[in-house]
Design an enzyme around this catalytic site. Structure first.
Site, PDB file in Angstrom:
ATOM      1  N   HIS A   1       6.551  -6.433  12.277  1.00  0.00           N
ATOM      2  CA  HIS A   1       5.263  -5.941  11.847  1.00  0.00           C
ATOM      3  C   HIS A   1       5.130  -4.464  11.844  1.00  0.00           C
ATOM      4  O   HIS A   1       4.486  -3.711  10.566  1.00  0.00           O
ATOM      5  CB  HIS A   1       4.378  -6.257  13.025  1.00  0.00           C
ATOM      6  CG  HIS A   1       2.776  -6.103  12.800  1.00  0.00           C
ATOM      7  ND1 HIS A   1       1.929  -6.837  12.221  1.00  0.00           N
ATOM      8  CD2 HIS A   1       2.228  -5.019  13.100  1.00  0.00           C
ATOM      9  CE1 HIS A   1       0.779  -6.364  12.200  1.00  0.00           C
ATOM     10  NE2 HIS A   1       0.677  -5.048  12.476  1.00  0.00           N
ATOM     11  N   GLU A   2       5.591  -3.370  12.751  1.00  0.00           N
ATOM     12  CA  GLU A   2       5.506  -2.074  12.547  1.00  0.00           C
ATOM     13  C   GLU A   2       6.325  -1.578  11.520  1.00  0.00           C
ATOM     14  O   GLU A   2       5.913  -0.307  10.643  1.00  0.00           O
ATOM     15  CB  GLU A   2       5.646  -1.616  13.923  1.00  0.00           C
ATOM     16  CG  GLU A   2       4.899  -2.026  15.009  1.00  0.00           C
ATOM     17  CD  GLU A   2       3.572  -1.530  14.887  1.00  0.00           C
ATOM     18  OE1 GLU A   2       3.036  -0.831  14.150  1.00  0.00           O
ATOM     19  OE2 GLU A   2       2.605  -2.563  15.432  1.00  0.00           O
TER      20      GLU A   2
END
Length: 377
Positions: free
Chosen positions: A25-26
């Site tokens: 996600h990051e």
């Protein structure tokens, strides 16, 4: 016989699920930010005290923190991990401002924020595409091969051989469509349109409600019509079609999430059904005991869940940032810092309330409160 996983396996499985998904996600935010020329000052997996860290040649601090319940990328110009704009960014040098997040065009800021949830969906689609290619696609017709006596279907007048055309107006293409529609609507009224030997007939009834055990002692109330399919039909899936099937399955999962969330908000489903990190940890361990494929499929489901939750229009989440950008696009100027500050504080309060609620639910599902009451009594 299925056995519950031990504490160590549960912890390891939870970390194996959450860690990579948070990183993915990051990484979406980071890669698109880098593509847009924004400097990332910190890339953190987890919150709280730092366990390990290193600084790369671009000046980004990659850190591993003690609480693996999330993560963040802090870009230049961000005031905190929630990506609130630092008012001091305007005091930076021209070179520093050029590589800061607030200085970028609206579309680039929106793309950087949306990249996190997007890569979670893409990650899940890749997994589901692999499953579709390896195992094929279920295309069993939406036909009642058998009707259970006394079931909701029997009381509605459904007969073996009837093809279910629609349920409450939603078209049923395969038997899986019937199952997915009914299982989240126990006890709800349903209008059934069916085809019986070429004649279209409308029936009215209710979705049945049954309690099922998943083999680990967890009981669920789910909806059932009480019909069984005929001969299963599994069609092979080519490498080119596999992503299409995966996207369709991802869409089905997201639709279920939206509908069940709507049921909770509307009061049709108890908030006690909401689970949090402890529940995810428990199910992670259980999925690990069922084999590698079950565990990987569970990771895909959590990845979709993570992407969906982050798109909710709540300040502190990616969806909240995108909501601000939408307002900015309409009014041609950013939302005022005062409104943003109020919204972030409200969003934080809401998220903390939800976290307390789901943690309470998790502990209740583990029987903690009953054991405590027994000790007190």
């Amino acid at each position: 016989m299925i056995h519950n996983p031990g504490f160590l396996l549960t912890i390891l499985a939870f970390v194996a699920v959450i860690g990579p998904l948070v990183f993915v996600h990051e990484l979406g935010h980071y890669l698109v930010g880098r593509w847009c020329g924004v400097k990332a000052e910190a890339f953190s997996i987890g919150f709280g005290p730092e366990i390990a860290a290193w600084v790369d040649r671009r000046g980004t601090r990659w850190r591993l923190a003690a609480l693996p319940l999330g993560g963040y990328v802090r870009f230049k110009g961000d005031m905190n991990a929630a990506s609130q704009t630092d008012p001091k960014w305007l005091e930076m040098s021209a070179q520093d401002r050029a590589e800061s997040f607030p200085a970028k065009p609206l579309w680039q800021r929106a793309a950087i924020v949306a990249a996190g949830p997007a890569i979670n969906f893409l990650f899940a689609i890749l997994i589901l595409a692999a499953f579709a290619f390896l195992h094929g696609e279920s295309r069993t017709p939406a036909v009642a091969g058998m009707v259970q006596p006394g079931s909701a279907a029997a009381m509605a007048g459904i007969q073996p051989g009837d093809r279910i055309v629609s349920l409450n107006g939603r078209a049923m293409s395969t038997f899986d469509d019937i199952r997915l529609y009914a299982q989240i609507r126990p006890g709800e009224p349903v209008t059934i349109l069916l085809d019986r030997k070429g004649q279209v007939i409308e029936k009215r009834g209710h979705v049945g409600a049954v309690s099922e055990d998943d083999g680990f002692g967890n009981k669920f109330r789910i909806g059932r019509l009480g019909i069984a399919p005929g001969e299963p039909v599994i069609e092979p899936v080519s490498l080119l079609r596999a992503p299409v099937v995966a996207i369709e399955r991802t869409g089905q999962i997201i639709r279920i999430m939206v509908e069940t969330l709507g049921q909770v908000i509307g009061g049709d489903r108890s908030v006690k059904e909401l689970g949090g990190p402890l529940k995810i940890a428990q199910v992670s361990g259980q999925a690990a005991t069922l084999g590698l494929e079950s565990f990987i499929f569970f990771i895909a489901l959590i990845s979709i869940n993570l992407g969906f939750i982050n798109l909710l229009p709540i300040p502190m989440l990616d969806g909240g940032h995108l909501l601000f950008y939408g307002v900015e696009a309409v009014q041609r100027r950013p939302v005022s810092p005062q409104v943003q500050d109020w919204a972030y504080r409200s969003g934080l309060a809401l998220l903390m309330t939800v976290m307390l609620l789901v943690t309470f639910n998790d502990l209740s599902s583990f029987g903690l409160w009953e054991r405590l009451s027994g000790l007190i009594g």
